[in-house]
Design a protein around this motif. Structure first.
Motif, PDB file in Angstrom:
ATOM      1  N   PRO A  35     -25.171  55.282-133.429  1.00 42.65           N
ATOM      2  CA  PRO A  35     -25.200  54.968-134.933  1.00 42.65           C
ATOM      3  C   PRO A  35     -26.535  54.418-135.717  1.00 42.65           C
ATOM      4  CG  PRO A  35     -24.133  53.147-133.771  1.00 42.65           C
ATOM      5  CD  PRO A  35     -24.406  54.100-132.644  1.00 42.65           C
ATOM      6  N   PRO A  36     -26.847  54.518-136.756  1.00 43.74           N
ATOM      7  CA  PRO A  36     -28.153  54.038-137.441  1.00 43.74           C
ATOM      8  C   PRO A  36     -28.267  52.631-136.975  1.00 43.74           C
ATOM      9  CG  PRO A  36     -26.742  55.402-138.889  1.00 43.74           C
ATOM     10  CD  PRO A  36     -25.894  55.230-137.693  1.00 43.74           C
ATOM     11  N   GLY A  59     -18.881  54.416-140.405  1.00 47.87           N
ATOM     12  CA  GLY A  59     -19.179  55.047-141.534  1.00 47.87           C
ATOM     13  C   GLY A  59     -17.907  55.582-142.329  1.00 47.87           C
ATOM     14  N   ASN A  60     -17.108  55.973-141.357  1.00 45.63           N
ATOM     15  CA  ASN A  60     -15.874  56.805-141.877  1.00 45.63           C
ATOM     16  C   ASN A  60     -14.882  55.891-141.966  1.00 45.63           C
ATOM     17  OD1 ASN A  60     -17.070  59.260-142.135  1.00 45.63           O
ATOM     18  ND2 ASN A  60     -16.823  59.632-140.070  1.00 45.63           N
ATOM     19  N   ALA A  81     -23.320  47.359-143.112  1.00 45.93           N
ATOM     20  CA  ALA A  81     -22.385  47.120-142.162  1.00 45.93           C
ATOM     21  C   ALA A  81     -21.622  48.390-141.666  1.00 45.93           C
ATOM     22  CB  ALA A  81     -21.209  46.244-142.640  1.00 45.93           C
ATOM     23  N   LYS A  82     -21.434  49.194-142.606  1.00 48.36           N
ATOM     24  CA  LYS A  82     -20.651  50.621-142.259  1.00 48.36           C
ATOM     25  C   LYS A  82     -21.675  51.573-141.219  1.00 48.36           C
ATOM     26  CE  LYS A  82     -16.989  51.021-145.401  1.00 48.36           C
ATOM     27  NZ  LYS A  82     -16.490  51.493-146.609  1.00 48.36           N
ATOM     28  N   GLY A 127     -13.202  47.546-147.999  1.00 45.40           N
ATOM     29  CA  GLY A 127     -14.165  46.709-148.778  1.00 45.40           C
ATOM     30  C   GLY A 127     -14.795  45.863-147.945  1.00 45.40           C
ATOM     31  N   GLN A 128     -14.522  45.581-146.836  1.00 46.95           N
ATOM     32  CA  GLN A 128     -15.120  44.453-145.878  1.00 46.95           C
ATOM     33  C   GLN A 128     -16.293  44.755-145.619  1.00 46.95           C
ATOM     34  OE1 GLN A 128     -13.235  41.371-145.784  1.00 46.95           O
ATOM     35  NE2 GLN A 128     -12.192  42.641-147.190  1.00 46.95           N
TER      36      GLN A 128
END
Length: 187
Positions: free
Chosen positions: A157-158, A125-126, A118-119, A131-132
């Protein structure tokens, strides 16, 4: 780099005692899930250069079954970053450590794997580290036992290329192996 993220396969019922739970191995269904998902990787011509697993038995076994089935003959590495309580910064460091590889497979656990996905794909990512597993805009990622996701880290983003779980793989396999001829009855 393509990052493949696999949640360990079915290891039965979790144990309350953390020491016993860490030693929990795969059940028969989990072994079958690994074989099936290895077939998916082979069918999709996934290039795996390194496999890194959580130190917990069920993740190491999942990695080993998968490696054997895809013909991967290098040693399987372990990292505490892939343990259930591994944190995002440790996972980022692990990714950076292997950034020169074409394909890296992590075998670990939820919640850290679905949070990582998800991040990464949300460009968050930052993030705030709450924790979601939610994406920007309210979506979320579901990573079932034995599922594998492929993320293209070259994109910004990836980008999630695919996410396949054993249930979906079974359905696809069953649909392509059915005969195209109509069945006739014998008399």
């Amino acid at each position: 780099m393509n990052l493949y993220l696999m949640r360990h396969a079915d290891a039965g019922v979790p144990r309350e005692n953390p020491v016993l739970d860490a030693k929990r191995g795969l059940v028969k269904e989990g072994k079958q899930q690994c074989m099936l998902m290895a077939g998916v990787l082979v069918g999709l011509k996934a290039q795996i250069d390194v496999i890194i697993a959580s130190p917990l038995k069920r993740a190491r076994q999942s990695a080993q079954f998968l490696a054997t089935e895809i013909g991967f003959d290098a040693p399987i590495l372990t990292s505490p970053a892939l343990a259930p309580d591994g944190d995002y910064s440790a996972l980022q460091h692990l990714i950076a450590e292997h950034s020169g590889r074409e394909g890296v497979l992590f075998v670990g656990h939820n919640p850290n794997l679905h949070q990582l996905i998800a991040k990464l794909i949300s460009g968050n990512g930052n993030g705030n580290g709450n924790g979601q597993n939610h994406l920007q805009g309210g979506g979320s990622i579901r990573l079932r036992k034995g599922a594998i996701a492929r993320i293209d880290l070259a994109k910004r983003p990836p980008q999630l290329q695919w996410l396949i779980d054993p249930r979906l793989a079974r359905v696809i396999y069953a649909s392509v192996t059915k005969s195209s001829r109509p069945k006739t009855s014998r008399k």
